[in-house]
Design a protein around this motif. Structure first.
Motif, short mmCIF file in Angstrom:
data_model
loop_
_atom_site.label_atom_id
_atom_site.label_comp_id
_atom_site.label_asym_id
_atom_site.label_seq_id
_atom_site.Cartn_x
_atom_site.Cartn_y
_atom_site.Cartn_z
N GLY A 57 0.85 -1.12 0.00
CA GLY A 57 0.08 -0.04 0.13
C GLY A 57 0.99 1.24 -0.09
N ALA A 58 2.07 1.36 0.68
CA ALA A 58 2.82 2.31 0.80
C ALA A 58 3.52 2.62 -0.72
N LEU A 59 3.65 1.72 -1.26
CA LEU A 59 4.42 1.65 -2.47
C LEU A 59 3.48 2.21 -3.58
N LEU A 60 2.30 1.73 -3.33
CA LEU A 60 1.13 2.45 -4.18
C LEU A 60 0.89 3.86 -4.18
N LEU A 61 0.91 4.19 -2.51
CA LEU A 61 0.60 5.45 -2.47
C LEU A 61 1.81 6.33 -2.93
N ASP A 62 3.04 5.68 -3.01
CA ASP A 62 4.34 6.66 -3.52
C ASP A 62 4.18 6.63 -5.01
N GLY A 63 3.22 5.97 -5.69
CA GLY A 63 3.02 5.81 -7.17
C GLY A 63 4.31 4.72 -7.90
N LYS A 64 4.52 3.80 -7.08
CA LYS A 64 5.66 2.75 -7.42
C LYS A 64 4.70 1.34 -7.79
N LEU A 66 4.87 -0.67 -10.04
CA LEU A 66 5.78 -1.89 -10.31
C LEU A 66 6.32 -2.92 -9.14
N GLN A 67 6.86 -1.62 -8.34
CA GLN A 67 7.43 -2.28 -7.05
C GLN A 67 6.44 -2.87 -6.31
N ALA A 68 5.33 -2.30 -6.30
CA ALA A 68 4.19 -2.99 -5.61
C ALA A 68 3.84 -4.16 -5.79
N ILE A 69 3.73 -4.73 -7.22
CA ILE A 69 3.60 -5.75 -7.81
C ILE A 69 4.50 -6.76 -7.46
N TYR A 72 4.26 -7.70 -3.73
CA TYR A 72 2.98 -8.50 -3.70
C TYR A 72 3.23 -10.06 -3.93
N ARG A 73 4.08 -10.24 -5.31
CA ARG A 73 4.24 -11.47 -5.67
C ARG A 73 5.14 -12.07 -4.67
N GLU A 74 6.16 -11.50 -4.17
CA GLU A 74 7.05 -12.19 -3.12
C GLU A 74 6.55 -12.56 -1.87
N LEU A 80 2.28 -13.46 -12.00
CA LEU A 80 2.27 -12.00 -12.47
C LEU A 80 0.68 -11.32 -12.64
N LYS A 81 -0.06 -11.92 -13.36
CA LYS A 81 -1.43 -11.41 -13.76
C LYS A 81 -2.03 -11.14 -12.37
N GLU A 82 -2.20 -12.37 -11.48
CA GLU A 82 -2.86 -12.34 -10.03
C GLU A 82 -2.42 -11.20 -9.36
N ALA A 83 -1.22 -11.01 -9.42
CA ALA A 83 -0.53 -10.15 -8.44
C ALA A 83 -0.82 -8.61 -8.99
N LYS A 84 -0.98 -8.45 -10.37
CA LYS A 84 -1.23 -7.04 -11.01
C LYS A 84 -2.71 -6.77 -10.85
N ASP A 85 -3.65 -7.84 -10.78
CA ASP A 85 -4.99 -7.34 -10.66
C ASP A 85 -5.31 -7.15 -9.24
N ALA A 86 -4.60 -7.81 -8.34
CA ALA A 86 -4.95 -7.67 -6.94
C ALA A 86 -4.34 -6.32 -6.41
N VAL A 87 -3.07 -5.85 -6.84
CA VAL A 87 -2.64 -4.71 -6.75
C VAL A 87 -3.49 -3.45 -7.23
N GLU A 88 -4.15 -3.57 -8.47
CA GLU A 88 -4.87 -2.59 -8.99
C GLU A 88 -6.10 -2.60 -8.23
N ARG A 89 -6.80 -3.56 -7.62
CA ARG A 89 -7.80 -3.62 -6.60
C ARG A 89 -7.35 -2.92 -5.37
#
Length: 94
Positions: A57-64, A66-69, A72-74, A80-89
């Motif tokens: 969440g902090a990475l998302l707030l910083d506008g990062k 790709l790093q958030a994804i 999340y995967r780690e 990748l697709k699942e992580a991308k969808d989850a981070v977008e949600r």
């Protein structure tokens, strides 16, 4: 012998395509269930208390995004697709 091979190759291809379509449907159903669970949790005010998710969440707030994804995967071991969808949600809830 050659005829059997020529008949077997399309059969294997057809079977593979059928399995791929079924897996795609299962993935979509799981994504719908996850969205519904997220909505219910949000409605009830329940928050996932995983500290690593706070980092996402902090990475998302910083506008990062790709790093958030990547984080999340780690944390979850998601594809990748699942992580991308989850981070977008997650981004839509912030």
């Amino acid at each position: 012998m050659d005829i059997a091979v020529y008949l077997l190759i399309p059969l294997v291809g057809l079977l593979g395509a059928t399995i791929e379509r079924k897996l795609g449907r299962i993935d979509r159903r799981i994504a719908r269930v996850e969205r519904k669970v997220d909505l219910v949790m949000g409605h009830l005010g329940i928050r996932d208390a995983d500290p690593e998710m706070d980092q996402v969440g902090a990475l998302l707030l910083d506008g990062k995004k790709l790093q958030a994804i990547k984080v999340y995967r780690e944390v979850t071991g998601a594809e990748l697709k699942e992580a991308k969808d989850a981070v977008e949600r997650m981004a839509t809830r912030l």
